[in-house]
Scaffold this active site. Structure first.
Site, PDB file in Angstrom:
ATOM      1  N   GLU A 365       0.842  -1.196   0.000  1.00 49.40           N
ATOM      2  CA  GLU A 365       0.000   0.000   0.000  1.00 49.40           C
ATOM      3  C   GLU A 365       0.881   1.251   0.000  1.00 49.40           C
ATOM      4  O   GLU A 365       1.547   1.552   0.979  1.00 49.40           O
ATOM      5  CB  GLU A 365      -0.902  -0.012   1.243  1.00 49.40           C
ATOM      6  CG  GLU A 365      -1.683   1.261   1.457  1.00 49.40           C
ATOM      7  CD  GLU A 365      -2.344   1.302   2.841  1.00 49.40           C
ATOM      8  OE1 GLU A 365      -2.421   0.265   3.510  1.00 49.40           O
ATOM      9  OE2 GLU A 365      -2.763   2.389   3.247  1.00 49.40           O
ATOM     10  N   ASP A 438      -1.429  -1.293   5.819  1.00 45.28           N
ATOM     11  CA  ASP A 438      -1.309  -0.747   7.168  1.00 45.28           C
ATOM     12  C   ASP A 438      -2.269  -1.441   8.125  1.00 45.28           C
ATOM     13  O   ASP A 438      -3.343  -1.916   7.730  1.00 45.28           O
ATOM     14  CB  ASP A 438      -1.591   0.755   7.179  1.00 45.28           C
ATOM     15  CG  ASP A 438      -0.532   1.550   6.423  1.00 45.28           C
ATOM     16  OD1 ASP A 438      -0.786   2.720   6.105  1.00 45.28           O
ATOM     17  OD2 ASP A 438       0.536   0.988   6.150  1.00 45.28           O
ATOM     18  N   ASP A 440      -4.552  -0.489  10.084  1.00 45.30           N
ATOM     19  CA  ASP A 440      -5.607   0.429  10.518  1.00 45.30           C
ATOM     20  C   ASP A 440      -6.866   0.157   9.691  1.00 45.30           C
ATOM     21  O   ASP A 440      -6.911  -0.797   8.901  1.00 45.30           O
ATOM     22  CB  ASP A 440      -5.149   1.885  10.376  1.00 45.30           C
ATOM     23  CG  ASP A 440      -4.762   2.250   8.947  1.00 45.30           C
ATOM     24  OD1 ASP A 440      -4.234   3.344   8.736  1.00 45.30           O
ATOM     25  OD2 ASP A 440      -4.980   1.423   8.023  1.00 45.30           O
ATOM     26  N   ASP A 442      -8.255   1.871   7.196  1.00 47.51           N
ATOM     27  CA  ASP A 442      -8.050   2.011   5.748  1.00 47.51           C
ATOM     28  C   ASP A 442      -7.286   0.829   5.179  1.00 47.51           C
ATOM     29  O   ASP A 442      -7.566   0.354   4.078  1.00 47.51           O
ATOM     30  CB  ASP A 442      -7.305   3.316   5.441  1.00 47.51           C
ATOM     31  CG  ASP A 442      -8.215   4.530   5.546  1.00 47.51           C
ATOM     32  OD1 ASP A 442      -9.418   4.368   5.281  1.00 47.51           O
ATOM     33  OD2 ASP A 442      -7.731   5.615   5.903  1.00 47.51           O
TER      34      ASP A 442
END
Length: 586
Positions: A365, A438, A440, A442
């Site tokens: 990402e 990541d 998180d 998102d």
């Protein structure tokens, strides 16, 4: 008639009044004719001398508006007349009434209300042109009017009634609004016929309101038509010579002309213009009516019905065979297209090894994580492909949209085994595909979008256990050691694991460096940290993406990523009680 009726926008009269230089209203009721006039939206009186017009002297009401009696009406006669003059201060000089649109609307309404007589009279030219619309056959005539091809079947009427309950706020005698469960009745009336052509024409209506973008009633209709025809084809598979092939929606609806009308109190629409019906229960009611009525046609012993249903099955099977032949031809011609060419995307950081079993493709990402991953990887067998944020949601998109999306096309091209039904697992260039995003919200969304792409177009990779999700750590704890002994670095992967570690250290009297590092993304790690925790085979943790139940997985992907919003909204609302506030990365 008012139990199931409605306008389009809810602002019709007020908008016409606001855009008119003059508007007159006359109402016949109670043996009298009542009247009221407006000048650019302001109520008052016009001093007409001869033919009424907007240039007559106007006197606004000083105190309050009032209805005036201007004549007598015959006993029992009711009716409303509205006359208005468009305001030339608002409209351009060349603005004119669109007669075609008025006639189309008048014709449509006359079809939907059998026996209703609507007259459209154009007096603008030297000669008055008058058209009368009145249809006793209702939507059956409407379907015949819309159809442009020769018929294979008669126009069939599928009619039925269903009930459902919904919770709505109801005004109590005390003035309070209380959520109350009420029972609703939904009436379904469908006119459908199949012809020799290939075009599908569907017109759907709710309480005579056109829903050009469909909704739950049209979804229920189309899904059940497909199910009924699939069942009939399976039962007649030997005669039709279909083997194991299945009809799809386009096969079933080719050459179909349908007018679908439902009537129900207080329908839920999506948007002010009421183009989409959103009431969830209507889908099942329409499906039940279609299942019963269309099934009865196929079960009928009448000669006409048997001939027509046989011709219909022949047509839909011919459509299916034509589609399969076209696809087979296309696949034989597409050996060298954009996704199968030898040139790879410039942004791919490839590995040196040609051993597929050993090689790994990391889908990373963002460019910031790519820079760190380049330094952290083992270039012998680890390749990197960066993607820019959130890719296309392929559960909603068409195949052409997916192939034209740069990120999706790059992933398919790099893996090198094709996509969809032409996917060939032995052609895959990497033994493992690892999604590295990541830790998180998102990152989880990006991972879900990528998994949707693999599930829909490269499913054999998942079935073979070759798709993984990297598990980067959330925290980095540096534990102090007394004396000259070097400090120890420990990574934790959840808040619970961190708290357990800190409790253990406190009990043993050991200390750690503050503040504890909390990684918000892969880009915050340096190369050594990323290699140690996420990329180095000796110490990393990977989650294998499994496909234990393909049918259940299909339902989950359709729920989370599909076109239908209502089931997803219900899922979110029902699941909200299970959400822990601490899990939200705020």
């Amino acid at each position: 008639s008012y139990a199931a009726s409605g306008g389009l926008h809810g602002v019709g009269a007020s908008v016409v009044n606001a855009l008119s230089e003059r508007l007159d209203v006359e109402v016949d009721r109670g043996g009298k004719t009542w009247a009221m006039s407006f000048h650019r939206g302001e109520p008052g009186r016009f001093a007409d001398d001869g033919e009424p017009g907007p240039s007559a002297a106007f006197t606004p009401f000083e105190d309050r508006s009032e209805l005036r009696v201007v004549g007598k009406a015959a006993r029992g006669v009711t009716g409303t007349r509205i006359r208005y003059w468009a305001d030339r201060q608002i409209f351009t000089k060349d603005a004119a009434f669109q007669l075609d649109e008025l006639e189309t609307r008048a014709r449509q309404t006359a079809f939907l209300v059998p026996g209703l007589r609507i007259v459209v009279r154009d007096e603008r030219g030297d000669e008055t042109v008058e058209t009368v619309y009145q249809y006793e056959g209702g939507i059956s005539e409407f379907a015949e009017f819309l159809a442009a091809d020769a018929p294979i079947t008669d126009t069939w009427r599928l009619q039925g009634v269903g009930t459902f309950t919904e919770t709505v706020p109801v005004l109590q005698a005390t003035g309070a609004m209380v959520a109350t469960e009420v029972e609703r009745e939904c009436t379904v009336d469908i006119a459908v016929r199949w012809g020799t052509g290939y075009e599908t024409i569907t017109r759907s209506f709710v309480n005579i309101i056109a829903t050009p973008k469909g909704g739950t009633h049209q979804q229920g209709f189309e899904q059940e038509v497909l199910k009924v025809l699939r069942t009939q084809v399976e039962q007649n598979a030997r005669r039709l010579k279909v083997g194991n092939d299945k009809l799809d929606k386009d096969d079933a609806l080719a050459g179909m002309t349908a007018v679908l009308t439902v009537s129900l109190p207080e329908p839920q629409f999506e948007g002010q213009t009421k183009e989409v019906l959103g009431t969830p229960a209507v889908r099942q009611i329409v499906a039940q009516v279609v299942r019963k009525e269309l099934g009865a046609r196929f079960a009928s012993t009448k000669r006409d019905d048997k001939n027509q249903t046989s011709l219909l099955l022949d047509k839909v099977v011919a459509e299916m065979k034509a589609r399969l032949s076209a696809r087979a031809h296309k696949e034989t011609q597409r050996r060298k297209n954009a996704l199968e060419s030898s040139s790879l995307p410039a942004k791919l950081v490839d590995c040196r090894s040609s051993d597929v079993a050993e090689s790994e493709l990391f889908i990373v990402e963002g460019d910031s994580a790519l820079g760190t991953a380049k330094l952290a990887r083992n270039s012998e067998y680890q390749a990197l492909l960066p993607i820019r944020g959130k890719i296309l949601n392929v559960q909603k998109a068409s195949i052409s949209d997916m192939l034209s999306n740069a990120e999706c096309a790059s992933i398919i091209q790099v893996i090198g085994a094709g996509s969809g039904r032409s996917f060939e697992l032995p052609q895959a260039r990497y033994g493992k595909v690892i999604l590295m995003s990541d830790a998180d919200v998102d990152g989880a969304h990006i991972r879900t979008l990528l998994l949707t792409l693999f599930f829909r177009y490269m499913r054999p990779l998942i079935e073979d256990g070759r798709v993984f999700a990297a598990v980067p750590p959330l925290h980095r704890v540096i534990i102090r050691h007394p004396g000259s002994k070097p400090n120890e670095t420990v990574y934790t992967y959840s808040e619970k694991e961190l708290q357990a570690l800190l409790t253990k250290l406190q009990k043993s009297g050991r200390t750690w460096h503050e503040p504890i590092q909390r990684y918000k993304g892969l880009g915050e790690m340096d190369a050594d940290q990323l290699a140690t925790t996420t990329m180095d085979r000796s110490g990393r943790m990977l989650r294998r993406v499994r496909l234990e139940d393909a049918e259940n997985a299909g339902r989950v992907f359709e729920l989370l990523m599909g076109n239908e919003v209502a089931p997803r909204r219900e899922f979110i609302v029902d699941s909200s009680a299970r959400l822990e506030r601490e899990r939200i990365d705020a």
